[in-house]
Each structure stands twice: as C-alpha cells, then as structure tokens.
Write an enzyme that holds these catalytic residues in place. Structure first.
Site, short mmCIF file in Angstrom:
data_model
loop_
_atom_site.label_atom_id
_atom_site.label_comp_id
_atom_site.label_asym_id
_atom_site.label_seq_id
_atom_site.Cartn_x
_atom_site.Cartn_y
_atom_site.Cartn_z
N ASP A 45 -34.99 45.56 96.85
CA ASP A 45 -36.18 44.95 96.23
C ASP A 45 -37.47 45.66 96.59
O ASP A 45 -38.55 45.14 96.30
CB ASP A 45 -36.30 43.48 96.67
CG ASP A 45 -35.33 42.57 95.94
OD1 ASP A 45 -34.65 43.04 95.01
OD2 ASP A 45 -35.27 41.38 96.30
N LYS A 95 -42.74 38.65 94.14
CA LYS A 95 -42.07 38.65 92.84
C LYS A 95 -41.33 37.33 92.63
O LYS A 95 -40.96 36.64 93.60
CB LYS A 95 -41.09 39.81 92.70
CG LYS A 95 -39.92 39.84 93.73
CD LYS A 95 -38.72 39.00 93.39
CE LYS A 95 -37.65 39.04 94.47
NZ LYS A 95 -36.63 38.01 94.35
O1 C5P Z 1 -30.88 45.65 99.80
P1 C5P Z 1 -31.23 44.57 100.75
O2 C5P Z 1 -31.20 45.02 102.18
O3 C5P Z 1 -32.50 43.84 100.41
O4 C5P Z 1 -30.10 43.48 100.59
C1 C5P Z 1 -29.92 42.42 101.54
C2 C5P Z 1 -28.52 41.88 101.38
O5 C5P Z 1 -28.39 41.23 100.12
C3 C5P Z 1 -27.44 42.92 101.40
O6 C5P Z 1 -26.99 43.17 102.71
C4 C5P Z 1 -26.34 42.30 100.57
O7 C5P Z 1 -25.61 41.36 101.34
C5 C5P Z 1 -27.12 41.50 99.55
N1 C5P Z 1 -27.31 42.21 98.25
C6 C5P Z 1 -26.21 42.38 97.42
N2 C5P Z 1 -26.37 43.01 96.21
C7 C5P Z 1 -27.59 43.47 95.83
C8 C5P Z 1 -28.71 43.30 96.67
C9 C5P Z 1 -28.53 42.66 97.88
O8 C5P Z 1 -25.10 41.95 97.75
N3 C5P Z 1 -27.72 44.07 94.65
#
Ligand code: C5P
Length: 314
Positions: free
Chosen positions: A150, A14
């Site tokens: 994501d 993406k």
């Molecule tokens: O959800 P995911 O594990 O992909 O997110 C990785 C990191 O990105 C999270 O630990 C957080 O630090 C940050 N993040 C965030 N807000 C979001 C998505 C991700 O702060 N909406």
C-alpha cells in the site's frame, strides 16, 4: 549531501472503494483489484538533523498526534516502515548523515486506512528532498513497492486501481468531490490476521475482478452509484474478528449514508454521504450511537504526498 535543515511532507490516508481479493498465492500474498481513493485525512512527516548528537546512519523516530491511544501503538524502532523508507533513500543518496524523523499522526494506526504506508511514502519524499537525492518518480514508486503493498498509492494519491498485490497502479479519472465519514475503533486489526481469516472463510476464492459499474459511477462523478458499489472482500473477515463492526455499519446506514464499508482490513468503517452537511449528520449520529471511538469527516479525492514546508526553526 544535506540540502535543507528540515523538510515536512503531508501525505493522505486512503479508503478502498472496492477491494476484490483472490486466493492466497505461493508467496502468501493475494492478488487484488484494489480501487484506492485518497482522502483529506493527513499525516505529516518531518525529517531534520537530530537535535542531539547521534551516530552516523541513525534514524531517530518521534511521534505525536491527536489520538493518544493510536500514537502509543506506533513502533519507534527500526521496524517502523517510515524509518526503513528513510534508510532506503539515504542509501540511494549515498549519505549516512543521522536524521530525526517526526510523524504527526492523524490517520488511525492499524485502522485499515494505510497510515503506516502513508508515513513510509511521506518519508520517501521528505528524505528525497532532505538528502538532495532527486530520485525520479518511478524509482520512488519502486522503493515504495518494496516496502509494502500500500506504500506506492499515497505517493500518487487521487483515485487509482491497484493490481498485483496492490502495488501496480493505474490512475482512475474521478471528477467531483466525495464526502466521507470514518468511524474509528479503539483497537487496531492486523492486516496479516485479516487476510488469514479471509483464507479461512474463503478457501475457494475466485480470481479478483474489476467492477465496471463502480468505474462508470466514478467517471460520472455520481456519489449515489459509488455508494451503492462500495465493496470489500475483506469485510466478512474483519467482521468475524470484530463482530461489533456490524453495528457500526448499520448505524451509519440508518443515518442516511449512501454506502457503508469496512475500510481495507479494518477496523475503521467508511461511510459515503451525499454532501458535506449530510456527512456531518452521519458523523453526529454515529457519535451519538456510542458504537465507535470517534468519527472523522474528510473529502476525497486529494493529491498524494507533497512537500509542504521547509519547517521553520529546523
Ligand atoms: O504488503 P504489506 O506488508 O502491507 O502486507 C501486510 C500483510 O498483508 C502481508 O504480510 C500479507 O499477510 C497481507 N497481504 C496479502 N496480500 C496482499 C497484501 C497484503 O496477503 N496483496
């Protein structure tokens, strides 16, 4: 119960056409307005019986791809998001047959194009078929949202707006074909590090807002207006951690891109071009500039994760 000896799923990368980021929440995440757009840069995820004896419940992970420096950074242990996805589906299916999960990577690793999330989405779909689980799409989307912010998007593909932490998706009607150039960097950036830098730079961030101009440009299929509307609140944070990206963005703009933006948390930079020929020109100019490791040209949008083969030969 195992339905097939091997299943291969193709799953897209993406780019974020708009990434509006609010202040940090109590849980550490950030509320987003995140316009996702799936592009024709695909990983393939294959699930099969292990070729050598493996204990019950084992998930053996292997990886290959055309970017050696990237594939070397894929974790092959239980922390890999695709392996975790496989285990979730096996549990739903009530099956502990050992499996081998092979990732054929083309999406850059830690590149801001959700490659790890794409592999997890691919593993959900591949294992659903392999184990004969027959999970409804909304159950797969719920498992995806548990795995990461994501992961749900590459299941559906197309163009969609994500709210919440990005996992609550609504499709966006987006006729037409968009021609993209991606400038890949040698090393990755950690998403968590880029969000932390965002918090440092924007302690007073307002709530994230949608962009009606981008929505109208997408509805009209107008790449000039879409190019002008590309925006990413994480870009200053990515540039702060990787200042050389400013030169990459400038080189693509100078080569005639309609718009240039850091993709997600970076360090991949995305350039929208007016046509396939124009994209080839922007890619050639970026390659000649020596400012990025390599370029990839891909169109969008494209469909989400799909089974492409019961792989021949198992
Ligand atoms: O959800 P995911 O594990 O992909 O997110 C990785 C990191 O990105 C999270 O630990 C957080 O630090 C940050 N993040 C965030 N807000 C979001 C998505 C991700 O702060 N909406």
């Amino acid at each position: 119960m195992t339905a097939t000896t091997a299943v291969t799923v193709r799953v897209p990368a993406k780019v974020n056409l708009k990434l509006a980021v609010g202040p940090a929440r109590e849980d550490g995440y950030h509320d987003l307005v995140n316009v996702f757009h799936a592009v024709a840069l695909f990983d393939e995820v294959t699930v099969r019986e292990p070729r050598t004896r493996a204990p019950r419940g084992a998930v053996r992970l292997t990886v290959d791809g055309d970017l050696d420096s990237h594939t070397a950074r894929v974790p092959l242990d239980g922390t890999n998001l695709a392996a975790r996805a496989a285990r979730l589906v096996a549990r739903e299916a009530g099956c502990d047959d050992p499996i081998e999960l092979h990732l054929r990577k083309r999406i850059p690793v830690a590149g801001g194009m959700a490659g790890g999330s794409a592999d997890a989405a691919g593993a959900l779909v591949a294992c659903d078929t392999y184990f004969g689980a027959g999970l409804p799409p909304e159950r797969l989307r719920a498992l995806a949202a548990d795995l990461g912010s994501d992961v749900a998007f590459p299941l559906v593909g197309g163009t969609a707006v994500g709210t919440g932490r990005g996992e609550v998706l609504a499709p966006v009607d987006s006729p037409g074909r968009y021609h993209w150039v991606f400038a890949l960097a040698e090393g990755g950036l950690s998403t968590a590090d880029v969000f932390a830098e965002y918090d440092r730079l924007r302690p007073d961030a307002p709530p994230p807002a949608d962009d009606p101009g981008l929505r109208a440009a997408l509805a009209a299929g107008d790449p000039v207006r879409v190019g002008a509307a590309l925006a990413n609140d994480l870009e200053p944070a990515a540039l702060s951690l990787r200042p050389a990206l400013a030169g990459v963005l400038a080189a693509g703009r100078a080569a005639g891109a309609l718009g240039a933006v850091v993709s997600g948390s970076g360090p991949t930079c995305a350039f929208l071009a007016a046509s396939a020929d124009a994209a080839a020109g922007v890619a050639a100019a970026l390659d000649a500039s020596g400012r990025c490791a390599r370029t990839v040209v891909a169109h969008g949008d494209v469909e989400g994760a799909r089974v492409v083969a019961p792989a021949a030969g198992g």
